[in-house]
Design an enzyme around this catalytic site. Structure first.
Site, PDB file in Angstrom:
ATOM      1  N   HIS A   1      -1.524   3.304   4.690  1.00  0.00           N
ATOM      2  CA  HIS A   1      -2.441   3.987   3.922  1.00  0.00           C
ATOM      3  C   HIS A   1      -2.820   5.355   4.802  1.00  0.00           C
ATOM      4  CE1 HIS A   1      -6.340   4.875   2.128  1.00  0.00           C
ATOM      5  NE2 HIS A   1      -6.114   4.168   1.150  1.00  0.00           N
TER       6      HIS A   1
ATOM      7  N   GLU B   1       0.960  -1.324  -0.012  1.00  0.00           N
ATOM      8  CA  GLU B   1       0.072   0.037  -0.023  1.00  0.00           C
ATOM      9  C   GLU B   1       0.827   1.339   0.130  1.00  0.00           C
ATOM     10  OE1 GLU B   1      -3.519   0.435  -0.418  1.00  0.00           O
ATOM     11  OE2 GLU B   1      -2.652   2.637  -0.492  1.00  0.00           O
TER      12      GLU B   1
ATOM     13  N   THR C   1      -5.957   1.574  -5.667  1.00  0.00           N
ATOM     14  CA  THR C   1      -5.262   0.325  -5.659  1.00  0.00           C
ATOM     15  C   THR C   1      -6.155  -0.463  -6.618  1.00  0.00           C
ATOM     16  OG1 THR C   1      -5.269   0.535  -2.893  1.00  0.00           O
ATOM     17  CG2 THR C   1      -5.141  -1.813  -3.774  1.00  0.00           C
TER      18      THR C   1
ATOM     19  N   ASP D   1       1.415   0.244  -5.086  1.00  0.00           N
ATOM     20  CA  ASP D   1       0.219   0.290  -5.797  1.00  0.00           C
ATOM     21  C   ASP D   1       0.182   1.563  -6.356  1.00  0.00           C
ATOM     22  OD1 ASP D   1      -0.482   1.429  -3.297  1.00  0.00           O
ATOM     23  OD2 ASP D   1      -2.429   0.489  -3.356  1.00  0.00           O
ATOM     24  N   HIS D   2       0.584   2.662  -5.744  1.00  0.00           N
ATOM     25  CA  HIS D   2       0.392   3.976  -6.116  1.00  0.00           C
ATOM     26  C   HIS D   2       1.161   4.951  -5.177  1.00  0.00           C
ATOM     27  CE1 HIS D   2      -2.685   4.280  -3.136  1.00  0.00           C
ATOM     28  NE2 HIS D   2      -3.172   3.357  -3.620  1.00  0.00           N
TER      29      HIS D   2
HETATM   30  C1  GP9 Z   1      -8.954  -0.765   0.228  1.00  0.00           C
HETATM   31  C2  GP9 Z   1      -7.703  -0.636   0.042  1.00  0.00           C
HETATM   32  C3  GP9 Z   1      -6.904   1.029   0.014  1.00  0.00           C
HETATM   33  O1  GP9 Z   1      -9.285  -2.073   0.363  1.00  0.00           O
HETATM   34  O2  GP9 Z   1      -7.140  -1.219  -1.103  1.00  0.00           O
HETATM   35  O3  GP9 Z   1      -7.621   1.715  -1.202  1.00  0.00           O
HETATM   36  P1  GP9 Z   1      -6.981   3.024  -1.983  1.00  0.00           P
HETATM   37  O4  GP9 Z   1      -7.542   4.087  -1.295  1.00  0.00           O
HETATM   38  O5  GP9 Z   1      -5.515   2.823  -1.573  1.00  0.00           O
HETATM   39  O6  GP9 Z   1      -7.249   2.569  -3.414  1.00  0.00           O
HETATM   40 MN    MN Z   2      -3.835   1.634  -2.320  1.00  0.00          MN
END
Ligand code: GP9
Ligand code: MN
Length: 626
Positions: A411, A254, A296, A470-471
Site C-alpha cells: 500500500h 493490495e 479497496t 483491488d485497484h
Molecule cells: C485499509 C486497506 C487499504 O484497511 O483496505 O485501503 P485503501 O486505501 O487501499 O482503500
Molecule cells: Mn486497497
C-alpha cells in the site's frame, strides 16, 4: 474614531481578492487541470469569485467592526483549509474531495501515514493570505479610510456577485453542455464552476440521494429487472458446480496492477511466484478494476454485489444501511461459514457496519491478530505474518467456509523493512514507483508462503483460491516515471490499460499441474460474483447483478469504469475519445457509439438501486412484475 466600529466594505473585498488570487494560483500549481483554450482559462480564472464574494459579503450584515473582522478571518481560514485539504487529497488520489469522503473521519487516523507523506512543511504558504489578512486587521486597519456600509452599497455588492455567478455558469454551459446533470467527472466540475461552488453542489447531491431513498418504491426495479434478465448469460455446464462444497478463499491483493506480471526490474522478476502459479490457474489478463473513491472497499463492494460502486464517496460509508443480496449472504444461506480477514482497524471503510449488511458471519480484524511492532510496517501487520496467522484461524473455522482476505503491505507509500526487500528498487524520479516493485515482490513472497502453509495444514485440497488486484497502486501523478519504466508515453489510452489488475483462479485438482489457462476476455470486478457463485454451484439467475459469468461461452467482452470509461474487445473509450486497441490511436467516435448507451444505462441503474435502496423491495420482485 467612532465610525471605525461599523462594518465596512474594504476588508471583505481585500479578503476576496486575496483568496481569489490564491485559489487561481493553487489551480495552476497544485492540480492538474487540463485547459484547452482561452475560454476555459477565463472560466477557471473567474470561477472562485462568485462564491467568495457571497461568503465574505455576509460580513456586511454585521453591526460591529469587531465581529466583522472575526467573521472574515475565520471564514478565510476555513475556506483556505478546504482548499488545502483538496490539495493534499489530490496529491494522493488525483481527485477532489467529496462530502462523504470528508466525513469518513474514522478513516483519518489510519490514513495518517499516507496523508502525512503528502503534507510538506512548506505548505504553510497555502495560508499566507490568511496571515496577511490578520496583520492587516491588527496593524493597518485604522489607517484605511472607510465609509460605513449602507443598504444600497450592500445591494449593489450582491447584485455584482450574482451577476458573476450567472456569467460563470453561462460560460461553463457553452463550454460543457449539461455540466451539472452529467456528474461523471469531478475535474470538469471544478474546472467550470470552481472548487467552492463544486463543494456546494456536492452538498446538494448528497441531500438529493437521501431524498431518493425516501421517495423510492419498488416500481423502478421493474425496468432494471427486465434489463438484467435480457442480459443474463448462462453458465458453462462443465464449470457450474465444479468446486461445489469446497472452501472459497478470495485474496484481495493490495494495489496490484497487471503490468508487473511477467515483468522485471533490472532483470529481477517482480512476481516470480504468481508467474508460476498462473500456469496452474485460470489467469485473466484483460481484467479491470472498477473502483471509485472507495478504493479497496469499492472492490469488495463489486465482488460481493456485482453492482457498481458510487461516483462520489465510498458506498461502504454512504449506504451501509441498505439491503443487499451479497455473495456472503448467499453462501451463508447455503451453509457456508463466511468471514473477512483483514489485520486492520475494523471500522476502516466502515467495514464493521457494512459487513453486517453483506451477511458475513464474522470479521477477523486487528483484534483477532497478534500484531507487534516487529511484525508491522507502514499501514500495519505485514503480509507474511498475516497469512500465517490467518491459516491458523482457518483451521478453527467451520467447513466449508468462504473467507475474503485483504492484504496490506503493498500500500502507498510502499514502505518495507530492509530484511523484506527481495529485489532492489527501480531508479526513477518517483520514489513511489521505485518502491512499489519491492513491496509487490514482498507480497508475492507472502502469497508463496501462504500456499505452502495451506498445503501443510491440509486446507489446500478442499479449497479454491481466487486472487485479484483491488485497484491501481500507481496514480497518474507518476506518469513520467511510469513512461520511463514502460518505455512509452502514458497517453489516456495507456492509462486506461494500466487499470488492468490480475485475476487468478486456482482450483486444486482442476488447474494445478500445468493445466491452467490464460483467458483474455475483457472483464471486470463486477463479473466476480456470478463467476464464483457458479463455480460453487449456486444459481444467480434471479439476482440483480451487472456482471457476467467469466466462464460462460456467452460472456461479453466489456468493462465499464466508474468515470464512464469503457473497454470492449477492440476499443477503449476514455477522456471523451474513442481509441482503437490495435493502433492505440484515436479513431472515429462511431466505433465506440454503440456501447455508450449500455455504459450509461448500467451506471444509472446501479446508482438507482443503491440510492433508492431498491433491493429492500427485492422479496416482492415477482409481485412487482405482475
Ligand atoms: C485499509 C486497506 C487499504 O484497511 O483496505 O485501503 P485503501 O486505501 O487501499 O482503500
Ligand atoms: Mn486497497
Amino acid at each position: 474614531m467612532k465610525r471605525l466600529k461599523k462594518a465596512n466594505i474594504v476588508l471583505p473585498v481585500v479578503a476576496v481578492l486575496l483568496l481569489w488570487i490564491k485559489t487561481y494560483i493553487v489551480y495552476k500549481t497544485s492540480f492538474n487541470i487540463k485547459i484547452e483554450n482561452f475560454m476555459q482559462e477565463l472560466i477557471l480564472f473567474i470561477n472562485p469569485l462568485s462564491f467568495l464574494l457571497f461568503i465574505f459579503g455576509l460580513s456586511l450584515f454585521f453591526k460591529s467592526r469587531k465581529n466583522q473582522n472575526r467573521y472574515i478571518l475565520i471564514t478565510s481560514l476555513l475556506v483556505s483549509f478546504i482548499l488545502y485539504a483538496n490539495v493534499v487529497f489530490y496529491r494522493f488520489f488525483t481527485d477532489f474531495l467529496t462530502l462523504p469522503v470528508l466525513f469518513q473521519t474514522s478513516n483519518f487516523g489510519d490514513l495518517g501515514d499516507s496523508a502525512a507523506s503528502e503534507i510538506k512543511w512548506l505548505d504553510f504558504v497555502y495560508f499566507i493570505d490568511v496571515i496577511l489578512l490578520f496583520l492587516l486587521i491588527k496593524f493597518k486597519q485604522k489607517d484605511i479610510e472607510m465609509k460605513p456600509i449602507n443598504k444600497v452599497t450592500r445591494r449593489a455588492y450582491f447584485l455584482v456577485s450574482a451577476a458573476i455567478l450567472f456569467l460563470n455558469i453561462g460560460l461553463a454551459e457553452t463550454e460543457r453542455p449539461q455540466l451539472l446533470t452529467r456528474t461523471f467527472d469531478r475535474e470538469m466540475l471544478v474546472k467550470n464552476i470552481g472548487t467552492y461552488n463544486y463543494h456546494l453542489y456536492d452538498i446538494f447531491l448528497q441531500s438529493k440521494s437521501s431524498a431518493q431513498r425516501a421517495m423510492a418504491d419498488g416500481s423502478e426495479l421493474i425496468d432494471i429487472d427486465n434489463y438484467i434478465k435480457a442480459n443474463y448469460v448462462k453458465p458453462d455446464k462443465d464449470m457450474f458446480g465444479i468446486a461445489e462444497n469446497k472452501n472459497l478463499i478470495v485474496v484481495s491483493l493490495e494495489s496490484l496492477q497487471n503490468f508487473v506480471i511477467h515483468n522485471d526490474v533490472y532483470g529481477q522478476e517482480v512476481t516470480p511466484f504468481l508467474n508460476e502459479l498462473i500456469n496452474d490457474s485460470y489467469y485473466f489478463d484483460q481484467f479491470y478494476h472498477q473502483t471509485g473513491q472507495g478504493k479497496t472497499s469499492d472492490s469488495e463492494f463489486l465482488l460481493e454485489n456485482s453492482l457498481y460502486p458510487l461516483g462520489r464517496g465510498a458506498v461502504f460509508f454512504t449506504h451501509s444501511g441498505n439491503e443487499y443480496d451479497a455473495m456472503a449472504k448467499k453462501l451463508s444461506e447455503k451453509g457456508y461459514f463466511t468471514s473477512t480477514m483483514h489485520a486492520n482497524n475494523k471500522s476502516f471503510w466502515n467495514r464493521d457496519i457494512m459487513y453486517q449488511s453483506l451477511g458475513y458471519n464474522y470479521f477477523y480484524s486487528a483484534s483477532d491478530y497478534e500484531i507487534t511492532p516487529e511484525n508491522s510496517v507502514g499501514w500495519g501487520m505485514k503480509d507474511i505474518p498475516f497469512f500465517e496467522q490467518s491459516v491458523d484461524l482457518m483451521k478453527t473455522m467451520k467447513k466449508p467456509f468462504y473467507t475474503k482476505m485483504i492484504t496490506l503491505t503493498n500500500h502507498h507509500p510502499f514502505k518495507l523493512d530492509d530484511e523484506d526487500k527481495f529485489i532492489s528498487e527501480y531508479d526513477s524520479k518517483s520514489g513511489t514507483l521505485n518502491r512499489y516493485f519491492t513491496t509487490v515482490r514482498y507480497m508475492d513472497e507472502a502469497v508463496k508462503e501462504f500456499f505452502q502453509k495451506l498445503k501443510d495444514e491440509g486446507i489446500y485440497e478442499n479449497s479454491i483460491i481466487v486472487m485479484y488486484g483491488d485497484h491501481y497502486g500507481i496514480s497518474e501523478n507518476h506518469n513520467e516515471a511510469m513512461s520511463q519504466y514502460l518505455g512509452k508515453e502514458v497517453t489516456p489510452f495507456v492509462s486506461a490499460q494500466l487499470q488492468r489488475v490480475p485475476l487468478i483462479i486456482h482450483i486444486p485438482g482442476v488447474t494445478d499441474n500445468g493445466k491452467g489457462k490464460t483467458i483474455s476476455k475483457v472483464a471486470g470486478q463486477i463479473d466476480l460474483k456470478p463467476t464464483l457463485l457458479h463455480l460453487l454451484g449456486v444459481n444467480t439467475k434471479n439476482d440483480i447483478q451487472f456482471g457476467e459469468d467469466l466462464f460462460s461461452p456467452d460472456h461479453h467482452d466489456f468493462a465499464v469504469f466508474r468515470d464512464g470509461t469503457f473497454i470492449t474487445k477492440d476499443y477503449v473509450y476514455t477522456d471523451s475519445t474513442c481509441y482503437s486497441k490495435e493502433s492505440e490511436q484515436p479513431v472515429e467516435d462511431s466505433f465506440c457509439e454503440p456501447y455508450k448507451e449500455k455504459t450509461k444505462t448500467e451506471l444509472d441503474y446501479s446508482d438507482k438501486i443503491i440510492n433508492g435502496d431498491l433491493l429492500r423491495f427485492y422479496e416482492n420482485r415477482e409481485e412487482l412484475s405482475q
